[in-house]
Each structure stands twice: as structure tokens, then as C-alpha cells.
Design a protein around this motif. Structure first.
Motif, PDB file in Angstrom:
ATOM      1  N   ARG A   1     -78.546 -29.618   2.278  1.00  0.00           N
ATOM      2  CA  ARG A   1     -77.272 -28.891   2.082  1.00  0.00           C
ATOM      3  C   ARG A   1     -76.337 -29.681   1.166  1.00  0.00           C
ATOM      4  N   SER A   2     -76.256 -30.987   1.359  1.00  0.00           N
ATOM      5  CA  SER A   2     -75.331 -31.805   0.573  1.00  0.00           C
ATOM      6  C   SER A   2     -75.676 -31.792  -0.912  1.00  0.00           C
ATOM      7  N   LEU A   3     -76.979 -31.779  -1.227  1.00  0.00           N
ATOM      8  CA  LEU A   3     -77.417 -31.846  -2.616  1.00  0.00           C
ATOM      9  C   LEU A   3     -77.734 -30.474  -3.205  1.00  0.00           C
ATOM     10  N   ASN A   4     -77.610 -29.439  -2.371  1.00  0.00           N
ATOM     11  CA  ASN A   4     -77.929 -28.073  -2.799  1.00  0.00           C
ATOM     12  C   ASN A   4     -79.359 -27.999  -3.333  1.00  0.00           C
ATOM     13  N   MET A   5     -80.267 -28.594  -2.590  1.00  0.00           N
ATOM     14  CA  MET A   5     -81.686 -28.591  -2.936  1.00  0.00           C
ATOM     15  C   MET A   5     -82.460 -28.013  -1.761  1.00  0.00           C
ATOM     16  N   SER A   6     -83.639 -27.464  -2.041  1.00  0.00           N
ATOM     17  CA  SER A   6     -84.456 -26.914  -0.965  1.00  0.00           C
ATOM     18  C   SER A   6     -84.935 -28.026  -0.041  1.00  0.00           C
ATOM     19  N   TYR A   7     -85.183 -27.670   1.209  1.00  0.00           N
ATOM     20  CA  TYR A   7     -85.658 -28.663   2.175  1.00  0.00           C
ATOM     21  C   TYR A   7     -87.014 -29.228   1.746  1.00  0.00           C
ATOM     22  N   ASN A   8     -87.894 -28.371   1.209  1.00  0.00           N
ATOM     23  CA  ASN A   8     -89.217 -28.841   0.774  1.00  0.00           C
ATOM     24  C   ASN A   8     -89.104 -29.830  -0.387  1.00  0.00           C
ATOM     25  N   LYS A   9     -88.156 -29.595  -1.295  1.00  0.00           N
ATOM     26  CA  LYS A   9     -87.956 -30.518  -2.406  1.00  0.00           C
ATOM     27  C   LYS A   9     -87.467 -31.873  -1.896  1.00  0.00           C
TER      28      LYS A   9
ATOM     29  N   GLN B   1     -82.244 -35.512 -10.436  1.00  0.00           N
ATOM     30  CA  GLN B   1     -82.233 -35.091  -9.032  1.00  0.00           C
ATOM     31  C   GLN B   1     -82.674 -36.221  -8.114  1.00  0.00           C
ATOM     32  N   LEU B   2     -83.745 -36.901  -8.522  1.00  0.00           N
ATOM     33  CA  LEU B   2     -84.276 -37.970  -7.681  1.00  0.00           C
ATOM     34  C   LEU B   2     -83.275 -39.106  -7.563  1.00  0.00           C
ATOM     35  N   ARG B   3     -82.549 -39.406  -8.640  1.00  0.00           N
ATOM     36  CA  ARG B   3     -81.532 -40.452  -8.571  1.00  0.00           C
ATOM     37  C   ARG B   3     -80.430 -40.059  -7.587  1.00  0.00           C
ATOM     38  N   ARG B   4     -79.946 -38.817  -7.651  1.00  0.00           N
ATOM     39  CA  ARG B   4     -78.920 -38.347  -6.701  1.00  0.00           C
ATOM     40  C   ARG B   4     -79.425 -38.460  -5.271  1.00  0.00           C
ATOM     41  N   PHE B   5     -80.681 -38.067  -5.071  1.00  0.00           N
ATOM     42  CA  PHE B   5     -81.265 -38.134  -3.741  1.00  0.00           C
ATOM     43  C   PHE B   5     -81.376 -39.579  -3.260  1.00  0.00           C
ATOM     44  N   TRP B   6     -81.845 -40.468  -4.156  1.00  0.00           N
ATOM     45  CA  TRP B   6     -82.010 -41.886  -3.819  1.00  0.00           C
ATOM     46  C   TRP B   6     -80.661 -42.495  -3.426  1.00  0.00           C
ATOM     47  N   MET B   7     -79.629 -42.143  -4.165  1.00  0.00           N
ATOM     48  CA  MET B   7     -78.294 -42.655  -3.842  1.00  0.00           C
ATOM     49  C   MET B   7     -77.796 -42.083  -2.522  1.00  0.00           C
ATOM     50  N   MET B   8     -78.127 -40.823  -2.242  1.00  0.00           N
ATOM     51  CA  MET B   8     -77.758 -40.225  -0.955  1.00  0.00           C
ATOM     52  C   MET B   8     -78.406 -40.986   0.198  1.00  0.00           C
ATOM     53  N   LEU B   9     -79.630 -41.465  -0.023  1.00  0.00           N
ATOM     54  CA  LEU B   9     -80.335 -42.185   1.043  1.00  0.00           C
ATOM     55  C   LEU B   9     -79.654 -43.503   1.409  1.00  0.00           C
ATOM     56  N   THR B  10     -78.824 -44.055   0.533  1.00  0.00           N
ATOM     57  CA  THR B  10     -78.127 -45.291   0.891  1.00  0.00           C
ATOM     58  C   THR B  10     -77.252 -45.088   2.126  1.00  0.00           C
ATOM     59  N   HIS B  11     -76.777 -43.861   2.325  1.00  0.00           N
ATOM     60  CA  HIS B  11     -75.946 -43.575   3.506  1.00  0.00           C
ATOM     61  C   HIS B  11     -76.789 -43.483   4.779  1.00  0.00           C
ATOM     62  N   TYR B  12     -78.093 -43.255   4.620  1.00  0.00           N
ATOM     63  CA  TYR B  12     -78.983 -43.138   5.789  1.00  0.00           C
ATOM     64  C   TYR B  12     -79.713 -44.442   6.088  1.00  0.00           C
ATOM     65  N   HIS B  13     -79.566 -45.436   5.229  1.00  0.00           N
ATOM     66  CA  HIS B  13     -80.261 -46.706   5.439  1.00  0.00           C
ATOM     67  C   HIS B  13     -79.937 -47.255   6.835  1.00  0.00           C
TER      68      HIS B  13
ATOM     69  N   TYR C   1     -82.796 -40.100   9.882  1.00  0.00           N
ATOM     70  CA  TYR C   1     -82.774 -39.260   8.698  1.00  0.00           C
ATOM     71  C   TYR C   1     -82.659 -37.786   9.097  1.00  0.00           C
ATOM     72  N   ASN C   2     -81.798 -37.051   8.391  1.00  0.00           N
ATOM     73  CA  ASN C   2     -81.601 -35.623   8.639  1.00  0.00           C
ATOM     74  C   ASN C   2     -81.835 -34.874   7.330  1.00  0.00           C
ATOM     75  N   GLY C   3     -83.037 -34.348   7.163  1.00  0.00           N
ATOM     76  CA  GLY C   3     -83.407 -33.693   5.925  1.00  0.00           C
ATOM     77  C   GLY C   3     -82.604 -32.449   5.633  1.00  0.00           C
ATOM     78  N   MET C   4     -82.267 -31.684   6.663  1.00  0.00           N
ATOM     79  CA  MET C   4     -81.492 -30.462   6.459  1.00  0.00           C
ATOM     80  C   MET C   4     -80.089 -30.798   5.967  1.00  0.00           C
ATOM     81  N   GLU C   5     -79.509 -31.841   6.490  1.00  0.00           N
ATOM     82  CA  GLU C   5     -78.178 -32.276   6.058  1.00  0.00           C
ATOM     83  C   GLU C   5     -78.195 -32.704   4.590  1.00  0.00           C
ATOM     84  N   VAL C   6     -79.219 -33.467   4.206  1.00  0.00           N
ATOM     85  CA  VAL C   6     -79.344 -33.900   2.814  1.00  0.00           C
ATOM     86  C   VAL C   6     -79.560 -32.696   1.902  1.00  0.00           C
TER      87      VAL C   6
END
Length: 365
Positions: free
Chosen positions: A194-202, A171-183, A187-192
Motif C-alpha cells: 500500500r505504501s509504495l502503490n505496488m502489487s503484493y506479488n511484486k 522501484q527496487l531502490r524505493r522498496f529497499w529503502m522502505m525495508l530500512t524501516h522494517y530492519h 515484515y508486513n508485505g501488505m503494508e509495504v
């Protein structure tokens, strides 16, 4: 007590060992490596193990034994103590401070970063490969790329668990790779989420994990006391350009120069160099942006001054309306436009253009 902190493999242990060898400060029994099972056993009763030692005591990878800080506080507070402690940690000072014992007034925190531009002989190589010594110094680009891929895998599969941070490696790797688009972007946590199908708190916890392990920087917005509507979310930057390029799948200069993230990559690289050069703390670094698109890439507020910086990956930056608005609204003491070139020139009375290398006192050999 001095705490030397920085990301894994940035050179903390090498620096500490070189220092103590040159000074001839202590025997080997004063050195504890908490990745060595034998040393962990030696510290199973830390008061007993440390009380008999004299002079400088070095404890490497201290974040692996957070309860150790309780014993260190007691030993430091002893009257007529003849001990000094150098502790090394692969995490941010905020993470190291999470021990139950307060060390206020007893400890100084020093950050060791990967190589800076002033320490190397090639600006282009540093940008492409990043500053981790074994990546920068590799014989060829492919060896550097392989080392960085291995670093990322070990970080996810081993280091996160060793720090007792609650994260699933995949999960963390997917998230880390997603952050490359926000570099370099807001940053939009709600967008991330939804894209990763993970809770906002996670998702929020994963941002904090990568920040506390010094992989990314959260650049907070500056809120000026003016009537204009201002952006209130933070920006994300990868702290090492080499790791950023690896997560993007970039392993050759030609790939970098044709990539859509070329400009954002250089901006993040340059921002990190400027922050390091000015020795600015995270709470002294901001960006500024309004809803009407006036913005400033970096604002450093320290020693009673407001220093503004814009970063342009272009041959000849020119004066813009946004720069004038930033100067006026933020009451900047100066605004420096940083670019990849080498010739400095003035755009206005307090606005100048400077090459990155010249600004950070780097001279090519």
C-alpha cells in the motif's frame, strides 16, 4: 565441484586467484571470467572448450551462464575424469541451484561473506562501514561512504539485470529503502504494498530478489508446539550494516549514535556475526515471539541443540520475564545475552551475558 558463493565484491575472485597462485595449480586458460566477453566467447561451445582442459578449472560469475551447468554435469560424470571445478557465483545457493540440471552429489556449496568480526581489527569500524573489503579498508569514512553509494547504484542498475531478475531499478531502490524501516521488525508485505502503490506479488518478488542476492536475511519464526498464540510472519534484517547505514543516509559515527535505528542497527550487526560464527544455515535460524510479547531474538537449532540469543544494546543487560518464558517454553539448552560490553556474567543457571567480541572469538589488537 565446489561452488563458492557470496555477494558481489566480498572477495571471492581475490580468494580464488590467491589460492590457485599459491598452489600453482593451472595455466591461465583454465580460468574463465564470465564478465569478460572473450571468456564468454571461449565458452560458446562449453563441451568443446572444457573437455581438453586438465586439473582445476575455475569459472567466475557462473550465474551469468545458467545453461553451463548441463555441460558441467556431463563432464563431472565422465569416467576417470581428471578435472575439478571451482565455480564462483554472486548469488545465493538457492539461485545457483535453479539450473535445469541436478548437481546433487556432485557439488559442495560454500558461502563467502564480507569481513567477519574475527577477521578485522576494529569492531566499531566494521559495524559502521560493514564488511565489504573496499568499504572497510577505505582511507577515511567519506571514501567508504562513497564506495557504498556506488555499490548500491551498480547493484541496482547492473547486477540485477545481469542475473536476469525481473525488477525495475527505481522501484527496487524505493522498496529497499522502505525495508530500512522494517530492519529488525516483523515484515508486513501488505503494508509495504500500500505504501509504495505496488502489487503484493511484486513486493513479494522484490523480497526474494534481495534475499537471493544476499542483501537481506529473512529470519523465519519458530513455531513451538504449545498453546500460546505465536507470531507467524518473518523478520527482515540487512546482512551488511554498512549498506544499511548508507540507505539510511548515515555516513558519520555521530549520525549513527543519534539515529532512531541505533539499537536495531547493532542488533542486526550482532545477529549476523553470531550466525556466521556458528556457521548456521538459514533453515537452522529462527526468532520466536508470542502475541503476549514473550520473545527471543535468535534461535539456532542444530546438532540436536537449541541455542537461544538475545541482543541488547545496553551497558548491563538484566534478567527479564521474557527470557525465563523462552527458556521454559522452548526448552533451550542455553540462552546467551549478547551486548557491546566485554565483561561476561551469569543471570541464571543457563542464562549468561557475553560481549559480542568475546562470543565470536574476536580480540582487539
Amino acid at each position: 565441484m565446489v561452488a563458492l558463493f557470496g555477494p558481489r565484491q566480498c572477495g571471492k575472485t581475490t580468494l580464488a586467484r590467491k589460492y590457485i597462485k599459491e598452489k600453482g595449480l593451472f595455466p591461465s586458460e583454465n580460468y574463465f571470467d564470465l564478465e569478460d566477453y572473450a571468456d564468454i566467447k571461449r565458452l560458446s561451445n562449453p563441451r568443446l572448450a572444457l573437455a581438453k582442459l586438465k586439473g582445476l578449472v575455475v569459472i567466475d560469475e557462473v550465474q551469468r551462464m545458467p545453461d553451463l551447468f548441463m555441460s558441467l554435469r556431463v563432464l563431472v560424470d565422465e569416467e576417470e575424469s581428471d578435472k575439478q571445478f571451482l565455480i564462483l557465483g554472486s548469488a545465493s545457493r538457492e539461485l545457483l541451484r535453479q539450473s535445469p540440471e541436478s548437481l546433487t552429489g556432485r557439488i559442495i556449496y560454500l558461502e563467502l561473506t564480507p569481513f567477519m568480526l574475527s577477521e578485522v581489527d576494529s569492531e566499531q569500524r566494521l559495524w559502521e562501514r560493514g564488511g565489504f573489503p573496499l568499504s572497510y579498508l577505505a582511507e577515511d569514512p567519506e571514501d567508504s561512504y562513497i564506495w557504498r553509494k556506488s555499490y548500491i547504484r551498480n547493484f541496482l542498475e547492473y547486477d540485477i539485470g545481469a542475473l536476469d531478475l525481473k525488477a525495475d531499478p527505481l522501484q527496487l531502490r524505493r522498496f529497499w529503502m522502505m525495508l530500512t524501516h522494517y530492519h529488525g521488525n516483523i515484515y508486513n508485505g501488505m503494508e509495504v504494498s500500500r505504501s509504495l502503490n505496488m502489487s503484493y506479488n511484486k513486493v513479494r518478488s522484490y523480497v526474494d530478489i534481495l534475499t537471493s542476492t544476499l542483501m537481506i536475511r529473512q529470519l523465519q519464526p519458530w513455531h513451538a508446539n504449545i498453546s500460546k498464540r505465536q507470531v507467524k510472519s518473518y523478520k527482515i534484517y540487512f546482512r551488511d550494516s554498512g549498506l544499511f547505514h548508507t540507505l539510511l543516509g548515515i555516513n558519520k559515527k555521530a549520525d549513527l549514535l543519534t539515529h532512531a535505528k541505533l539499537g536495531a542497527s547493532w542488533e542486526g550487526f550482532a545477529i549476523e556475526e553470531v550466525i556466521r560464527y556458528h556457521q548456521a544455515e538459514p533453515y537452522e535460524c529462527y526468532f520466536w515471539a508470542t502475541q503476549s510479547h514473550a520473545e527471543l531474538d535468535l534461535l539456532i537449532v542444530r546438532n540436536g541443540q537449541k541455542l537461544g540469543f538475545e541482543f541488547k544494546y545496553t551497558d548491563a543487560p538484566s534478567l527479564t520475564k521474557s527470557m525465563k518464558i523462552a527458556m521454559e517454553d522452548l526448552k533451550l539448552d542455553s540462552l546467551t545475552v549478547i551486548y557491546p560490553g566485554s565483561k561476561p556474567y551469569a543471570l541464571d543457571e543457563k542464562i549468561k551475558v557475553e560481549g559480542l567480541g568475546a562470543h565470536v572469538n574476536y580480540f582487539k589488537t
